[in-house]
Write an enzyme that holds these catalytic residues in place. Structure first.
Site, PDB file in Angstrom:
ATOM      1  N   GLY A  43       0.751  -1.248  -0.209  1.00 32.77           N
ATOM      2  CA  GLY A  43       0.083  -0.024   0.048  1.00 32.77           C
ATOM      3  C   GLY A  43       0.869   1.238   0.102  1.00 32.77           C
ATOM      4  CB  CYS A  46      -0.622   7.630   0.527  1.00 28.42           C
ATOM      5  SG  CYS A  46      -2.013   8.647   0.609  1.00 28.42           S
ATOM      6  CB  ILE A 187       6.629  15.999   7.155  1.00 25.25           C
ATOM      7  CG1 ILE A 187       6.005  15.317   5.879  1.00 25.25           C
ATOM      8  CG2 ILE A 187       6.374  15.010   8.137  1.00 25.25           C
ATOM      9  CD1 ILE A 187       6.988  14.330   5.200  1.00 25.25           C
ATOM     10  CB  ALA A 188       8.013  20.383   9.974  1.00 23.58           C
ATOM     11  CG  HIS A 319      -3.683  15.098  -5.227  1.00 26.48           C
ATOM     12  ND1 HIS A 319      -3.660  15.465  -3.788  1.00 26.48           N
ATOM     13  CD2 HIS A 319      -3.001  16.244  -5.944  1.00 26.48           C
ATOM     14  CE1 HIS A 319      -3.195  16.384  -3.703  1.00 26.48           C
ATOM     15  NE2 HIS A 319      -2.695  17.069  -4.841  1.00 26.48           N
ATOM     16  CG  HIS A 445     -26.527  34.240   3.562  1.00 22.62           C
ATOM     17  ND1 HIS A 445     -25.320  34.776   3.540  1.00 22.62           N
ATOM     18  CD2 HIS A 445     -27.576  34.442   4.444  1.00 22.62           C
ATOM     19  CE1 HIS A 445     -25.446  35.513   4.616  1.00 22.62           C
ATOM     20  NE2 HIS A 445     -26.910  35.279   5.389  1.00 22.62           N
TER      21      HIS A 445
HETATM   22  C1  LIG Z   1       3.927  12.052   6.452  1.00 24.97           C
HETATM   23  C2  LIG Z   1       3.340  12.204   4.969  1.00 24.97           C
HETATM   24  C3  LIG Z   1       2.213  12.801   4.723  1.00 24.97           C
HETATM   25  C4  LIG Z   1       1.653  12.848   3.566  1.00 24.97           C
HETATM   26  N1  LIG Z   1       0.430  13.426   3.254  1.00 24.97           N
HETATM   27  C5  LIG Z   1      -0.152  13.613   2.083  1.00 24.97           C
HETATM   28  C6  LIG Z   1      -1.243  14.321   1.733  1.00 24.97           C
HETATM   29  O1  LIG Z   1      -2.135  14.433   2.848  1.00 24.97           O
HETATM   30  N2  LIG Z   1      -1.841  14.441   0.443  1.00 24.97           N
HETATM   31  C7  LIG Z   1      -0.836  13.926  -0.578  1.00 24.97           C
HETATM   32  O2  LIG Z   1      -1.318  14.256  -1.690  1.00 24.97           O
HETATM   33  N3  LIG Z   1       0.370  13.347  -0.436  1.00 24.97           N
HETATM   34  C8  LIG Z   1       0.672  13.224   0.841  1.00 24.97           C
HETATM   35  N4  LIG Z   1       2.129  12.865   1.180  1.00 24.97           N
HETATM   36  C9  LIG Z   1       2.812  12.251  -0.182  1.00 24.97           C
HETATM   37  C10 LIG Z   1       2.326  10.991  -0.444  1.00 24.97           C
HETATM   38  O3  LIG Z   1       2.274  10.129   0.555  1.00 24.97           O
HETATM   39  C11 LIG Z   1       3.100  10.507  -1.819  1.00 24.97           C
HETATM   40  O4  LIG Z   1       3.443  11.422  -2.867  1.00 24.97           O
HETATM   41  C12 LIG Z   1       2.478   9.204  -2.353  1.00 24.97           C
HETATM   42  O5  LIG Z   1       2.559   8.297  -1.220  1.00 24.97           O
HETATM   43  C13 LIG Z   1       3.654   8.714  -3.329  1.00 24.97           C
HETATM   44  O6  LIG Z   1       3.121   7.549  -4.070  1.00 24.97           O
HETATM   45  P1  LIG Z   1       3.993   6.270  -4.828  1.00 24.97           P
HETATM   46  O7  LIG Z   1       3.085   5.293  -5.234  1.00 24.97           O
HETATM   47  O8  LIG Z   1       4.978   7.262  -5.986  1.00 24.97           O
HETATM   48  O9  LIG Z   1       4.877   5.899  -3.685  1.00 24.97           O
HETATM   49  P2  LIG Z   1       4.818   5.022  -2.437  1.00 24.97           P
HETATM   50  O10 LIG Z   1       3.604   5.209  -1.606  1.00 24.97           O
HETATM   51  O11 LIG Z   1       5.882   5.544  -1.557  1.00 24.97           O
HETATM   52  O12 LIG Z   1       5.127   3.548  -2.851  1.00 24.97           O
HETATM   53  C14 LIG Z   1       6.426   3.040  -3.153  1.00 24.97           C
HETATM   54  C15 LIG Z   1       6.610   1.695  -2.743  1.00 24.97           C
HETATM   55  O13 LIG Z   1       7.568   1.050  -3.385  1.00 24.97           O
HETATM   56  C16 LIG Z   1       8.389   0.354  -2.322  1.00 24.97           C
HETATM   57  N5  LIG Z   1       9.570   0.172  -2.870  1.00 24.97           N
HETATM   58  C17 LIG Z   1      10.659   1.338  -2.903  1.00 24.97           C
HETATM   59  N6  LIG Z   1      11.920   0.798  -3.459  1.00 24.97           N
HETATM   60  C18 LIG Z   1      11.676  -0.504  -3.463  1.00 24.97           C
HETATM   61  C19 LIG Z   1      12.745  -1.507  -4.309  1.00 24.97           C
HETATM   62  N7  LIG Z   1      13.836  -1.380  -4.528  1.00 24.97           N
HETATM   63  N8  LIG Z   1      12.054  -2.663  -4.182  1.00 24.97           N
HETATM   64  C20 LIG Z   1      10.752  -3.023  -3.894  1.00 24.97           C
HETATM   65  N9  LIG Z   1       9.685  -2.131  -3.469  1.00 24.97           N
HETATM   66  C21 LIG Z   1      10.482  -0.724  -3.335  1.00 24.97           C
HETATM   67  C22 LIG Z   1       8.171   0.973  -0.950  1.00 24.97           C
HETATM   68  O14 LIG Z   1       8.335   0.135  -0.125  1.00 24.97           O
HETATM   69  C23 LIG Z   1       6.845   1.643  -1.077  1.00 24.97           C
HETATM   70  O15 LIG Z   1       5.677   0.772  -0.566  1.00 24.97           O
HETATM   71  C24 LIG Z   1       2.364  12.430   2.272  1.00 24.97           C
HETATM   72  C25 LIG Z   1       3.616  12.100   2.368  1.00 24.97           C
HETATM   73  C26 LIG Z   1       4.208  11.815   3.858  1.00 24.97           C
HETATM   74  C27 LIG Z   1       5.479  11.296   3.833  1.00 24.97           C
HETATM   75  N1  LIG Z   2      -0.647  17.262   2.863  1.00 24.38           N
HETATM   76  C1  LIG Z   2       0.254  17.154   2.144  1.00 24.38           C
HETATM   77  O1  LIG Z   2      -0.100  16.837   0.802  1.00 24.38           O
HETATM   78  C2  LIG Z   2       1.609  16.385   2.375  1.00 24.38           C
HETATM   79  C3  LIG Z   2       1.881  16.107   3.660  1.00 24.38           C
HETATM   80  C4  LIG Z   2       3.167  15.860   4.011  1.00 24.38           C
HETATM   81  C5  LIG Z   2       4.182  15.466   2.940  1.00 24.38           C
HETATM   82  N2  LIG Z   2       3.811  15.669   1.635  1.00 24.38           N
HETATM   83  C6  LIG Z   2       4.936  15.464   0.550  1.00 24.38           C
HETATM   84  O2  LIG Z   2       6.015  15.124   0.977  1.00 24.38           O
HETATM   85  C7  LIG Z   2       6.973  16.028   0.656  1.00 24.38           C
HETATM   86  C8  LIG Z   2       8.101  16.145   1.938  1.00 24.38           C
HETATM   87  O3  LIG Z   2       7.541  16.860   2.960  1.00 24.38           O
HETATM   88  P1  LIG Z   2       8.466  17.525   3.924  1.00 24.38           P
HETATM   89  O4  LIG Z   2       7.961  18.238   5.125  1.00 24.38           O
HETATM   90  O5  LIG Z   2       9.628  16.422   4.387  1.00 24.38           O
HETATM   91  O6  LIG Z   2       9.539  18.246   3.043  1.00 24.38           O
HETATM   92  P2  LIG Z   2       9.406  20.104   2.613  1.00 24.38           P
HETATM   93  O7  LIG Z   2      10.136  20.004   1.277  1.00 24.38           O
HETATM   94  O8  LIG Z   2       7.928  20.349   2.581  1.00 24.38           O
HETATM   95  O9  LIG Z   2       9.906  20.663   3.748  1.00 24.38           O
HETATM   96  C9  LIG Z   2      11.304  20.548   3.940  1.00 24.38           C
HETATM   97  C10 LIG Z   2      11.737  21.506   5.153  1.00 24.38           C
HETATM   98  O10 LIG Z   2      12.685  21.033   5.711  1.00 24.38           O
HETATM   99  C11 LIG Z   2      13.707  22.283   5.897  1.00 24.38           C
HETATM  100  N3  LIG Z   2      15.126  21.662   6.318  1.00 24.38           N
HETATM  101  C12 LIG Z   2      15.655  20.944   5.032  1.00 24.38           C
HETATM  102  N4  LIG Z   2      17.114  20.767   5.691  1.00 24.38           N
HETATM  103  C13 LIG Z   2      17.054  20.769   6.790  1.00 24.38           C
HETATM  104  C14 LIG Z   2      18.083  21.048   7.880  1.00 24.38           C
HETATM  105  N5  LIG Z   2      19.216  20.414   7.461  1.00 24.38           N
HETATM  106  N6  LIG Z   2      17.907  21.550   8.913  1.00 24.38           N
HETATM  107  C15 LIG Z   2      16.724  22.197   9.078  1.00 24.38           C
HETATM  108  N7  LIG Z   2      15.767  22.226   8.348  1.00 24.38           N
HETATM  109  C16 LIG Z   2      15.940  21.780   7.246  1.00 24.38           C
HETATM  110  C17 LIG Z   2      13.404  23.042   5.003  1.00 24.38           C
HETATM  111  O11 LIG Z   2      13.743  24.474   5.033  1.00 24.38           O
HETATM  112  C18 LIG Z   2      12.022  23.151   4.670  1.00 24.38           C
HETATM  113  O12 LIG Z   2      11.251  23.826   5.563  1.00 24.38           O
HETATM  114  C19 LIG Z   2       6.199  17.619   0.566  1.00 24.38           C
HETATM  115  O13 LIG Z   2       7.072  18.415  -0.093  1.00 24.38           O
HETATM  116  C20 LIG Z   2       5.018  17.103  -0.031  1.00 24.38           C
HETATM  117  O14 LIG Z   2       5.187  17.015  -1.537  1.00 24.38           O
HETATM  118  C21 LIG Z   2       2.613  16.236   1.401  1.00 24.38           C
END
Ligand SMILES: Cc1cc2nc3c(=O)[nH]c(=O)nc-3n(C[C@H](O)[C@H](O)[C@H](O)COP(=O)(O)OP(=O)(O)OC[C@H]3O[C@@H](n4cnc5c(N)ncnc54)[C@H](O)[C@@H]3O)c2cc1C
Ligand SMILES: NC(=O)c1ccc[n+]([C@@H]2O[C@H](COP(=O)([O-])OP(=O)(O)OC[C@H]3O[C@@H](n4cnc5c(N)ncnc54)[C@H](O)[C@@H]3O)[C@@H](O)[C@H]2O)c1
Length: 461
Positions: A43, A46, A187-188, A319, A445
């Site tokens: 999965g 995400c 994420i932060a 998405h 409204h």
């Molecule tokens: C904390 C967090 C919150 C997020 N929230 C949002 C959000 O609210 N809305 C949003 O739009 N996006 C969000 N994102 C971003 C979103 O999760 C990703 O953009 C999305 O999941 C990417 O999907 P993917 O299919 O490209 O990769 P993934 O879902 O990462 O799938 C890749 C899979 O490949 C597997 N894999 C990797 N390398 C190998 C290998 N060499 N061999 C076999 N398997 C492998 C991994 O184990 C993984 O399961 C969030 C991300 C994080 C980290």
């Molecule tokens: N709601 C959502 O859609 C959602 C939620 C979580 C993650 N994501 C996706 O995952 C990606 C990654 O998220 P993220 O928050 O890890 O990255 P990000 O690129 O959004 O932010 C990284 C932050 O880390 C800081 N930073 C980088 N190196 C540093 C260091 N050495 N010391 C201190 N600060 C440092 C940068 O200045 C920046 O503020 C996002 O860009 C987004 O595409 C999406």
């Protein structure tokens, strides 16, 4: 290249990664032999460690914060106890883990007899040929959907302290009393809200301003609001960290220090292609570490290889990964009628508090692109539902082209931003004229979308 390799099994299609990649094989693929390779939890990010569990925590946090702030509505309310293990169990035991297990069982089971699942790391050993554990498999076509992983600053890895990322922070056995979050992006901001709202003291260390890429009018407000809730150190990074009885002490690059129970690293993500010996498959990468693909998702160097999602996309959003997956799936099935990866007007929302949502250009980008622009900032507090909520900080900022009436950007900071923005996503997707959007439809409204209506009416042409 692969002549001297013993291939155990050949497939019509190999898919590496079960995030969005797992959605490729539908009924149209039933007559193909398919290998799915997933080294982690079925999965992907995400479902297991990203969008979905974080939002389940955010909803609990929003509820706790609303309770804390209920006084402004004339209510006396309090969250008496946060059952952290109960929240963790609700999210994972009762929901996420069941979905992940069910997804894997489905792919391994009798419903998809044409699919084999491999559960070891995949790396290329030749053209469209992959080693996964003890197996070497090849495919007519290979889809790389391997996602991305957290980037950890060297100062933290070298310090040897125990740190967390999004992959394990949501499964902490107990709620920490204090947390240091390194990073100031998506994420932060989401985890800072979750932990603070549930009662943990939050310290943020960010090299840049918080949400550095956002429109400046939202950015300044986000940073002002953050210092009221958290201990924020912007323009700083980690120089060193040590583990102690009290937790972890981080030394900043200005010599300051912070001690907290746990350390969360959220400093960006690295596409996973660098761990797959792509060069042995003849697969090129971009300078910034993504699998290099053309506008249809095909590798720019290796015939029959496709990529989608975080491993190749300039946009790390679910998405977008899903939309790219749909384009690649279509292109595999219709090689004579290729669809482009849909990369226009990509919205995003950050589920912090207040929420942030954005689509299109910032004001600065619109000006740099040479548009003759009209801009309106509308406060939530100036519409009826904003009064109901006693909102004092929410804004909508719209940027339109004066010459064409087309929307260039929409930026929301406030309650329900991720939902309110959907109308503006529609406006951009269907290329509507904002002058008509404002006046040729009803706006309920006194619902919150009136803030958008007023922003549209405020654009001067
Ligand atoms: C904390 C967090 C919150 C997020 N929230 C949002 C959000 O609210 N809305 C949003 O739009 N996006 C969000 N994102 C971003 C979103 O999760 C990703 O953009 C999305 O999941 C990417 O999907 P993917 O299919 O490209 O990769 P993934 O879902 O990462 O799938 C890749 C899979 O490949 C597997 N894999 C990797 N390398 C190998 C290998 N060499 N061999 C076999 N398997 C492998 C991994 O184990 C993984 O399961 C969030 C991300 C994080 C980290
Ligand atoms: N709601 C959502 O859609 C959602 C939620 C979580 C993650 N994501 C996706 O995952 C990606 C990654 O998220 P993220 O928050 O890890 O990255 P990000 O690129 O959004 O932010 C990284 C932050 O880390 C800081 N930073 C980088 N190196 C540093 C260091 N050495 N010391 C201190 N600060 C440092 C940068 O200045 C920046 O503020 C996002 O860009 C987004 O595409 C999406």
């Amino acid at each position: 290249m692969t002549a001297d390799l013993k291939v155990d099994q050949h497939y019509d299609l190999i898919i590496i990664g079960t995030g969005s990649g797992n959605s490729i094989p539908g009924p149209e693929f039933d007559d193909l032999s398919i290998a799915i390779v997933e080294k982690g939890t079925f999965g992907g990010t995400c479902l297991n460690v990203g969008c979905i569990p974080t939002k389940m925590f955010v909803h609990a946090a929003d509820t706790a914060l609303a309770t804390r702030q209920a006084g402004r509505l004339g209510l006396s309310a309090q969250t008496y106890h946060v059952d952290w293990p109960g929240v963790v169990s609700r999210v994972f035991d009762q929901r996420i883990d069941l979905i992940a297990e069910g997804g894997e069982a489905y792919r391994r089971g009798p419903e998809t007899p044409n699919i084999d699942v491999y559960d070891q790391h995949a790396s290329f050993v030749g053209e469209r040929t992959i080693r996964t554990g003890e197996h070497v498999i090849s495919g007519d076509r290979v889809i790389i959907a391997a996602g991305s992983r957290p980037m950890i600053p060297e100062a933290i890895t070298e310090s040897g302290v125990h740190f967390h990322t999004n992959e394990d922070i949501m499964r902490l056995p107990q709620q920490p009393q204090s947390i240091i979050i390194v990073g100031g992006g998506f994420i932060a901001m989401e985890f800072a809200h979750v932990f603070d709202a549930l009662g943990t003291k939050v310290h943020i260390i960010s090299r840049s301003a918080l949400m550095r890429l956002i429109d400046a009018d939202l950015g300044s407000r986000i940073n002002d609001l953050a210092v009221k809730r958290y201990d924020v150190r912007v323009g700083r990074t980690v120089a060193d960290a040590v583990q102690s009885h009290d937790g972890i002490t981080v030394t900043l690059d200005d010599g300051g220090s912070i001690t907290a129970d746990v350390l969360l690293v959220a400093t960006g993500r690295i596409p996973n292609g660098d761990q797959m010996d792509l060069d042995r498959g003849g697969i090129e990468m971009t300078d910034d570490g993504r699998v290099s693909v053309d506008e249809y998702g095909r590798s720019t160097s290796a015939e029959g290889v496709w990529a989608l999602g975080d491993v190749s996309s300039p946009f790390m959003l679910k998405h977008v990964a899903n939309a790219e997956m749909r384009a690649v799936r279509h292109n595999l099935l219709h090689p004579d009628d290729l669809q482009k990866m849909p990369h226009e007007h990509i919205p995003s929302a950050v589920f912090t508090n207040p929420q942030i949502a954005t689509v299109g250009l910032t004001e600065r980008e619109a000006r740099t692109a040479g548009h003759n622009i009209t801009v309106k900032i509308q406060k939530y507090g100036d519409v009826a539902y904003g009064w109901a909520m006693e909102d004092t900080t929410g804004i909508v900022k719209l940027i339109a082209d004066k010459d064409t009436g087309k929307l260039l950007g929409a930026h929301y900071l406030g309650p329900q931003a991720s939902t309110l923005i959907q109308q503006m996503i529609t406006v951009m997707a269907f290329d509507l004229d904002v002058r008509e959007v404002a006046t040729k439809q009803y706006w309920i409204h006194p619902a919150l979308p009136e803030v958008t209506e007023n922003a549209l009416l405020g654009l001067e042409f």
